[in-house]
Design an enzyme around this catalytic site. Sequence first.
Site, PDB file in Angstrom:
ATOM      1  N   GLY A  23       0.871  -1.184   0.000  1.00 37.59           N
ATOM      2  CA  GLY A  23       0.000   0.000   0.000  1.00 37.59           C
ATOM      3  C   GLY A  23       0.902   1.226   0.000  1.00 37.59           C
ATOM      4  O   GLY A  23       1.848   1.295   0.793  1.00 37.59           O
ATOM      5  N   GLU A  35      -4.358   6.809  -3.476  1.00 33.95           N
ATOM      6  CA  GLU A  35      -4.861   5.433  -3.450  1.00 33.95           C
ATOM      7  C   GLU A  35      -5.992   5.291  -2.426  1.00 33.95           C
ATOM      8  O   GLU A  35      -6.356   4.194  -2.040  1.00 33.95           O
ATOM      9  CB  GLU A  35      -3.707   4.477  -3.115  1.00 33.95           C
ATOM     10  CG  GLU A  35      -3.824   3.129  -3.791  1.00 33.95           C
ATOM     11  CD  GLU A  35      -2.570   2.286  -3.615  1.00 33.95           C
ATOM     12  OE1 GLU A  35      -2.237   1.556  -4.552  1.00 33.95           O
ATOM     13  OE2 GLU A  35      -1.918   2.350  -2.554  1.00 33.95           O
ATOM     14  N   THR A  61      10.005  11.722 -10.574  1.00 35.86           N
ATOM     15  CA  THR A  61      10.823  10.505 -10.461  1.00 35.86           C
ATOM     16  C   THR A  61      10.849   9.824 -11.824  1.00 35.86           C
ATOM     17  O   THR A  61       9.815   9.666 -12.475  1.00 35.86           O
ATOM     18  CB  THR A  61      10.282   9.558  -9.364  1.00 35.86           C
ATOM     19  OG1 THR A  61       8.923   9.234  -9.657  1.00 35.86           O
ATOM     20  CG2 THR A  61      10.345  10.199  -7.986  1.00 35.86           C
ATOM     21  N   GLY A  78      16.756   8.549 -12.540  1.00 35.89           N
ATOM     22  CA  GLY A  78      16.924   9.414 -11.371  1.00 35.89           C
ATOM     23  C   GLY A  78      15.716  10.300 -11.133  1.00 35.89           C
ATOM     24  O   GLY A  78      14.593   9.928 -11.482  1.00 35.89           O
ATOM     25  N   THR A  81       9.199  -2.674  -6.932  1.00 36.43           N
ATOM     26  CA  THR A  81       7.937  -2.309  -6.265  1.00 36.43           C
ATOM     27  C   THR A  81       8.215  -1.423  -5.047  1.00 36.43           C
ATOM     28  O   THR A  81       9.024  -1.771  -4.192  1.00 36.43           O
ATOM     29  CB  THR A  81       7.183  -3.580  -5.791  1.00 36.43           C
ATOM     30  OG1 THR A  81       7.079  -4.478  -6.882  1.00 36.43           O
ATOM     31  CG2 THR A  81       5.800  -3.235  -5.263  1.00 36.43           C
ATOM     32  N   GLY A 107       9.248   4.196  -5.734  1.00 36.14           N
ATOM     33  CA  GLY A 107       8.726   5.574  -5.710  1.00 36.14           C
ATOM     34  C   GLY A 107       8.280   5.958  -4.304  1.00 36.14           C
ATOM     35  O   GLY A 107       8.532   7.078  -3.835  1.00 36.14           O
ATOM     36  N   ASP A 108       7.636   5.033  -3.615  1.00 38.41           N
ATOM     37  CA  ASP A 108       7.188   5.307  -2.237  1.00 38.41           C
ATOM     38  C   ASP A 108       8.389   5.587  -1.344  1.00 38.41           C
ATOM     39  O   ASP A 108       8.360   6.483  -0.492  1.00 38.41           O
ATOM     40  CB  ASP A 108       6.426   4.099  -1.661  1.00 38.41           C
ATOM     41  CG  ASP A 108       5.195   3.765  -2.485  1.00 38.41           C
ATOM     42  OD1 ASP A 108       4.632   4.685  -3.109  1.00 38.41           O
ATOM     43  OD2 ASP A 108       4.811   2.583  -2.523  1.00 38.41           O
TER      44      ASP A 108
HETATM   45  O1  RIB Z   1       3.782   1.574  -4.864  1.00 38.49           O
HETATM   46  C1  RIB Z   1       3.755   0.195  -4.609  1.00 38.49           C
HETATM   47  C2  RIB Z   1       2.455  -0.191  -4.001  1.00 38.49           C
HETATM   48  O2  RIB Z   1       1.435   0.026  -4.946  1.00 38.49           O
HETATM   49  C3  RIB Z   1       2.349  -1.642  -3.627  1.00 38.49           C
HETATM   50  O3  RIB Z   1       2.810  -1.926  -2.326  1.00 38.49           O
HETATM   51  C4  RIB Z   1       0.876  -1.950  -3.830  1.00 38.49           C
HETATM   52  O4  RIB Z   1       0.182  -2.180  -2.644  1.00 38.49           O
HETATM   53  C5  RIB Z   1       0.321  -0.750  -4.584  1.00 38.49           C
HETATM   54  O5  RIB Z   1      -0.419   0.025  -3.760  1.00 38.49           O
END
Ligand code: RIB
Length: 294
Positions: free
Chosen positions: A38, A137, A208, A213, A236, A239-240
């Site tokens: 998430g 989200e 991003t 970069g 995965t 970016g977060d």
């Molecule tokens: O940005 C990655 C995330 O996007 C994942 O962890 C997934 O849950 C989606 O929300």
Amino acid sequence: MKLGVVGSINIDMVYKLSQFLKQGETRFGSDFQVLMGGKGANQAVMMSALNDHVVFLGAVGQDSFGEDALKHLKQKNIDVSYISKKKENTGLAIIQLVDGDNSIAVIPGANIQIQKEEVDRFLNENSDLGLVVTQLETNLDSVAYLIEQCKERNIPLILNPAPAAKLADGIIDQVAYLIPNETETELLFGSTDYESLVKRYQGKLLITMGSQGVMYYDGEKATVAPSQKLEVVDTTGAGDSFVAGFATGIANKKSMKEAVELGIKVASLTCMNMGAQGAYDQVRSQLNEKARNH
Ligand code: RIB
């Protein structure tokens, strides 16, 4: 410094494939794993790994996934007292991995039930927040309300406009920082002239660009902070992690350049591990002190 995250909590169902599925195709996958994810939770977990006090506004379902997610976030020292339990299922993400790259289907469930009243309570009871981070989200009306309220209360807010969605007029003016990827930038501005955009929104817009970069305005010109060369295991959550590192840097009064570099380091560690939060221990052991004393 107390930092707020308003965002999504998902359970990530991850598996590997030799190539992305085409319409109507069936293929054998491998390495199935159930991981914590998430966008909101990923950002909160990395901010906590960098030693900030993180308080989270979010929602889960009344199911065992929700219990698991709450327990997990508590273990990561995140204040979960503003995470409510909704009738809908806990958010799920089905993630296909092909050579470290991914495609993701999200079933938001409880995440889109976050209400404006919850935003009010969160901000009223945490008037000492130094900064708030959010994404797209969750419930978009509540996100817009959060942005408006943070502006009114002079709380700097970082918006990571992911997954890509059009924003209502005026939203960009109200945020302190906007951090889209290339796809999101194109949808938001209808342009791929990233340099001009970064110049137009000096100091506010950071784009991003994956392995290339991050483009931002360095005080004089649009510049690209290069990403680190590394063995990619899974992108995965990269970016977060960038958002989390950048937010922590800015909240701790680092310069734009230092905050961007911290974000890139957290994102790099994330790419070298499986899962969006798989780098938590490494971020904690390698970057925690640096975030404070850089
Ligand atoms: O940005 C990655 C995330 O996007 C994942 O962890 C997934 O849950 C989606 O929300």
